[in-house]
Enzyme design. Sequence first.
Site, PDB file in Angstrom:
ATOM      1  N   ASP A 299       0.840  -1.196   0.000  1.00 51.52           N
ATOM      2  CA  ASP A 299       0.000   0.000   0.000  1.00 51.52           C
ATOM      3  C   ASP A 299       0.876   1.247   0.000  1.00 51.52           C
ATOM      4  O   ASP A 299       1.631   1.481   0.934  1.00 51.52           O
ATOM      5  CB  ASP A 299      -0.879  -0.002   1.260  1.00 51.52           C
TER       6      ASP A 299
ATOM      7  N   TYR B 101       2.840   9.936  -0.337  1.00 52.62           N
ATOM      8  CA  TYR B 101       3.918   9.365   0.492  1.00 52.62           C
ATOM      9  C   TYR B 101       5.298   9.674  -0.099  1.00 52.62           C
ATOM     10  O   TYR B 101       6.312   9.531   0.581  1.00 52.62           O
ATOM     11  CB  TYR B 101       3.774   7.845   0.672  1.00 52.62           C
TER      12      TYR B 101
ATOM     13  N   LYS C   9      -2.808   5.852  -4.203  1.00 53.62           N
ATOM     14  CA  LYS C   9      -3.971   6.707  -3.911  1.00 53.62           C
ATOM     15  C   LYS C   9      -3.787   8.082  -4.538  1.00 53.62           C
ATOM     16  O   LYS C   9      -2.675   8.627  -4.534  1.00 53.62           O
ATOM     17  CB  LYS C   9      -4.138   6.886  -2.390  1.00 53.62           C
TER      18      LYS C   9
ATOM     19  N   HIS D  91      -7.876   9.368  -1.964  1.00 55.24           N
ATOM     20  CA  HIS D  91      -7.281   9.324  -0.620  1.00 55.24           C
ATOM     21  C   HIS D  91      -8.186   9.945   0.456  1.00 55.24           C
ATOM     22  O   HIS D  91      -8.330   9.400   1.544  1.00 55.24           O
ATOM     23  CB  HIS D  91      -5.925  10.048  -0.663  1.00 55.24           C
TER      24      HIS D  91
END
Length: 283
Positions: free
Chosen positions: A48, A53, A78, A111
Amino acid sequence: MKKPTDTYKLYNGVEIPCIGFGTWQTPDGEVAVSSVRCAIEVGYRHIDTAQVYGNEESVGRGIRESGVSREELFITTKLWNTNHTYDRTMSTFEESMKKLGLDYLDLFLIHWPNPAGFRDRWQSANAESWKAMEELYKAGRIRAIGISNFRPHHIDELLKTAEIAPMVNQIRLCPGDTQDAVVDYCREHDMLLEAYSPLGVGRVFDVPEVQAMAVKYGRSIAQVCIRWSLQRGYLPLPKSVTPSRMAENLKVFDFELDPQDVQMIADLKGCVGFAADPDQITF
Ligand SMILES: NC(=O)c1ccc[n+]([C@@H]2O[C@H](COP(=O)([O-])OP(=O)(O)OC[C@H]3O[C@@H](n4cnc5c(N)ncnc54)[C@H](OP(=O)(O)O)[C@@H]3O)[C@@H](O)[C@H]2O)c1
């Protein structure tokens, strides 16, 4: 569920390995590369990540370096909050694919439902992104599409214009934070619940009741939490950059929590805090 490669089945028939490996706050570069490679080596088949990120490129390298074939892996990313338009969804999807080095994605999620930058028109912004995601799904670029941090009113709104209903909702689910109304709603709508922060971002290790439970079962605190998540029917996404912990967190298939202990952990209300209100976030 007997092993980490066992799967949940989404309503479109796609199978998703029942534990995923989290990568939020995993630093880009060698740490992310080696974490993902090591996670796959110890048995994770589901990774994931997310555009925000900042580690998609390293995650992609870790995947390639693992040597495990693409079809055996399930990869999620996402859509970030600044990309809630049709065009940005399309273009940033391609950017993510390029960074990850993939030609198809297993799961793409919106997200957050109500980013600060779209607060005056979150409904139409989500509808636009969803339309793009539906097209990518129909074109075979993505095997499943879903949402994250959505509450029932956000999903109701999305379903007004959606052709394809979300297959997954990824939300914060951990000891004492069970978001019952969201969970019930998603189950009624046949959406799988992915549990993010299953260890309360590390805060669960300080909770005396969970410490006592670990002693009772002769397991680690992390194992109790991940087992609890599975017994609740969630799909936990534990994160670690520490190889021994990655392996420990998969060893949850040879014991079972008693139903009253599962309930007790659920009832530790707020022991590691509560999920952020998606209509109040500042990002
Ligand atoms: N959709 C969303 O909005 C959203 C939000 C949050 C998270 N997520 C996803 O969910 C994943 C997991 O959530 P999270 O990262 O918030 O936190 P988490 O998995 O609940 O906790 C991670 C923390 O626990 C530590 N840890 C892991 N296993 C351990 C063990 N066996 N013993 C002791 N400590 C252990 C990790 O340390 P080390 O890494 O130092 O080993 C890290 O500090 C994320 O990585 C991300 O993929 C999604």
